[in-house]
Design a protein around this motif. Structure first.
Motif, PDB file in Angstrom:
ATOM      1  N   UNK A   1      -1.189  -3.112  -3.522  1.00 33.43           N
ATOM      2  CA  UNK A   1      -0.869  -2.165  -4.593  1.00 33.43           C
ATOM      3  C   UNK A   1      -2.056  -1.261  -4.875  1.00 33.43           C
ATOM      4  N   UNK A   2      -3.255  -1.830  -4.821  1.00 35.67           N
ATOM      5  CA  UNK A   2      -4.458  -1.037  -5.058  1.00 35.67           C
ATOM      6  C   UNK A   2      -4.631   0.030  -3.980  1.00 35.67           C
ATOM      7  N   UNK A   3      -4.342  -0.338  -2.719  1.00 31.20           N
ATOM      8  CA  UNK A   3      -4.444   0.650  -1.642  1.00 31.20           C
ATOM      9  C   UNK A   3      -3.431   1.768  -1.840  1.00 31.20           C
ATOM     10  N   UNK A   4      -2.233   1.421  -2.271  1.00 31.80           N
ATOM     11  CA  UNK A   4      -1.205   2.432  -2.499  1.00 31.80           C
ATOM     12  C   UNK A   4      -1.598   3.368  -3.634  1.00 31.80           C
ATOM     13  N   UNK A   5      -2.252   2.827  -4.660  1.00 34.13           N
ATOM     14  CA  UNK A   5      -2.627   3.629  -5.826  1.00 34.13           C
ATOM     15  C   UNK A   5      -3.979   4.308  -5.667  1.00 34.13           C
TER      16      UNK A   5
ATOM     17  N   UNK B   1       4.004  -0.295  -8.127  1.00 32.53           N
ATOM     18  CA  UNK B   1       3.213  -0.546  -6.918  1.00 32.53           C
ATOM     19  C   UNK B   1       3.154  -2.041  -6.606  1.00 32.53           C
ATOM     20  N   UNK B   2       2.959  -2.867  -7.638  1.00 37.61           N
ATOM     21  CA  UNK B   2       2.892  -4.311  -7.405  1.00 37.61           C
ATOM     22  C   UNK B   2       4.255  -4.833  -6.966  1.00 37.61           C
ATOM     23  N   UNK B   3       5.321  -4.330  -7.589  1.00 36.40           N
ATOM     24  CA  UNK B   3       6.664  -4.803  -7.227  1.00 36.40           C
ATOM     25  C   UNK B   3       7.015  -4.433  -5.797  1.00 36.40           C
TER      26      UNK B   3
ATOM     27  N   UNK C   1      -6.988   2.705  -5.920  1.00 40.24           N
ATOM     28  CA  UNK C   1      -7.924   2.129  -6.889  1.00 40.24           C
ATOM     29  C   UNK C   1      -8.394   0.776  -6.367  1.00 40.24           C
ATOM     30  N   UNK C   2      -9.272   0.115  -7.137  1.00 44.55           N
ATOM     31  CA  UNK C   2      -9.747  -1.209  -6.770  1.00 44.55           C
ATOM     32  C   UNK C   2      -8.757  -2.285  -7.212  1.00 44.55           C
ATOM     33  N   UNK C   3      -8.650  -3.399  -6.477  1.00 46.87           N
ATOM     34  CA  UNK C   3      -7.759  -4.490  -6.901  1.00 46.87           C
ATOM     35  C   UNK C   3      -8.066  -4.993  -8.299  1.00 46.87           C
ATOM     36  N   UNK C   4      -9.353  -5.006  -8.663  1.00 49.27           N
ATOM     37  CA  UNK C   4      -9.723  -5.460 -10.009  1.00 49.27           C
ATOM     38  C   UNK C   4      -9.123  -4.560 -11.081  1.00 49.27           C
ATOM     39  N   UNK C   5      -9.021  -3.266 -10.784  1.00 47.59           N
ATOM     40  CA  UNK C   5      -8.408  -2.337 -11.737  1.00 47.59           C
ATOM     41  C   UNK C   5      -6.924  -2.640 -11.912  1.00 47.59           C
ATOM     42  N   UNK C   6      -6.243  -2.967 -10.811  1.00 49.14           N
ATOM     43  CA  UNK C   6      -4.830  -3.319 -10.885  1.00 49.14           C
ATOM     44  C   UNK C   6      -4.650  -4.594 -11.703  1.00 49.14           C
ATOM     45  N   UNK C   7      -5.520  -5.562 -11.484  1.00 48.94           N
ATOM     46  CA  UNK C   7      -5.444  -6.826 -12.217  1.00 48.94           C
ATOM     47  C   UNK C   7      -5.622  -6.604 -13.710  1.00 48.94           C
TER      48      UNK C   7
END
Length: 302
Positions: free
Chosen positions: A21-25, A11-13, A27-33
């Motif tokens: 990426x968070x919107x695609x998944x 997702x990030x790539x 979830x929250x951006x903090x979770x992706x981080x």
């Protein structure tokens, strides 16, 4: 490392940032981080360069993302194959369609489908962007297009006619029967600037007479209905609104057709078959409405 970690890397790539990426998944951006930081710590390698312009894969990250993409392709293929053999008329069915079709053509049919198949839960995505059925973004696509993707299967239910409309109140005030260039017009912009009604407007109406532009068919229809100006639109939308009146001689039969499409791996699914058959039958019965032909109209030149 598990597949869920690789989903985050993919997702990030693909989006080059934590927030998209968070919107695609979902979830929250903090979770992706946190997930990325934990994975890089576990692997003891940097997967992304953090740049002002976004996240860019390192060499190690590229290798991992390529492996993840191959795994995703295989997993989606297996999922499509399994779902394609499903014989149950129950469960979720994801349908992708355009904003205009969702608003003006499908609602009554959606209600009937739900009544006929109460155990099937419909998730309808109304977007003007094409979705990827290979990646399971949707199970069925109902789209207006002149060239459906080669890798999908399905059927056409009829051609789409477009014409120019104005509100009856606008014509009462401005006068009927005037040359079209003497009226104010609403045009199309953005991702809709290439569609047939946009091209018709640009061919027949000078830019200075196009007082407003939208990247939404629904916005054009609504603005025309409120007397902002004239606009070209699909006949299945314009003819539906009693506030609108078609301008004589503006009917154009296009090469755009309404297509019902699915991935070949899913066509044996009972839910997908039921959806294709139901909407195919109902929409094909409305072919005259799709074209918008009337005895008093002479089709305009493309």
């Amino acid at each position: 490392m598990d597949w869920d970690d690789l989903r985050y890397v993919l997702a990030i790539s693909r989006t080059a940032g934590l927030s998209p990426a968070a919107r695609q998944l979902g979830v929250n951006p903090s979770s992706v981080y946190r997930r990325l930081e934990a994975l890089e710590k576990e692997l003891e390698v940097r997967l992304f360069e953090r740049l002002r312009s976004g996240y860019r894969l390192t060499e190690s990250g590229e290798a991992l993302a390529e492996a993840a993409a191959r795994m995703e392709t295989e997993a989606l293929s297996v999922e499509r194959h399994v779902k394609g053999t499903d014989v149950r008329l129950q469960g979720h069915l994801r349908v992708s369609t355009s904003e205009a079709l969702a608003m003006y053509l499908l609602p009554s049919h959606l209600a009937e489908f739900r009544a006929m198949y109460p155990e099937v839960s419909l998730d309808v995505s109304a977007t003007n962007q094409l979705v990827d059925l290979t990646r399971r973004d949707a199970d069925v696509a109902i789209r207006a297009t002149a060239i459906p993707p080669d890798h999908l299967v399905g059927r056409s239910v009829g051609k789409v006619g477009v014409a120019a409309y104005a509100s009856k109140a606008y014509l009462d005030a401005q006068g009927r029967g005037r040359p079209v260039i003497e009226y104010d017009w609403i045009g199309y912009d953005g991702q809709l600037s290439h569609i047939r009604q946009a091209r018709w407007t640009n061919q027949h109406i000078p830019p200075e007479r196009q007082k407003l532009r939208f990247d939404s068919i629904a916005a054009v229809v609504t603005s025309v209905a409120h007397g902002v100006g004239c606009g070209s639109m699909p006949c299945f939308a314009g003819d539906l609104d009693p506030r609108l009146e078609r301008l004589p001689g503006t009917l154009l039969e296009t090469d755009v057709q309404i297509w019902l499409l699915t991935h070949p791996d899913l066509r044996r699914s009972a839910r997908v078959r039921a959806c294709l058959q139901f909407f195919g039958t109902r929409l094909a019965a409305e072919s005259a409405r799709l074209l918008g032909q009337r005895a008093s109209d002479v089709p305009a030149a493309a």
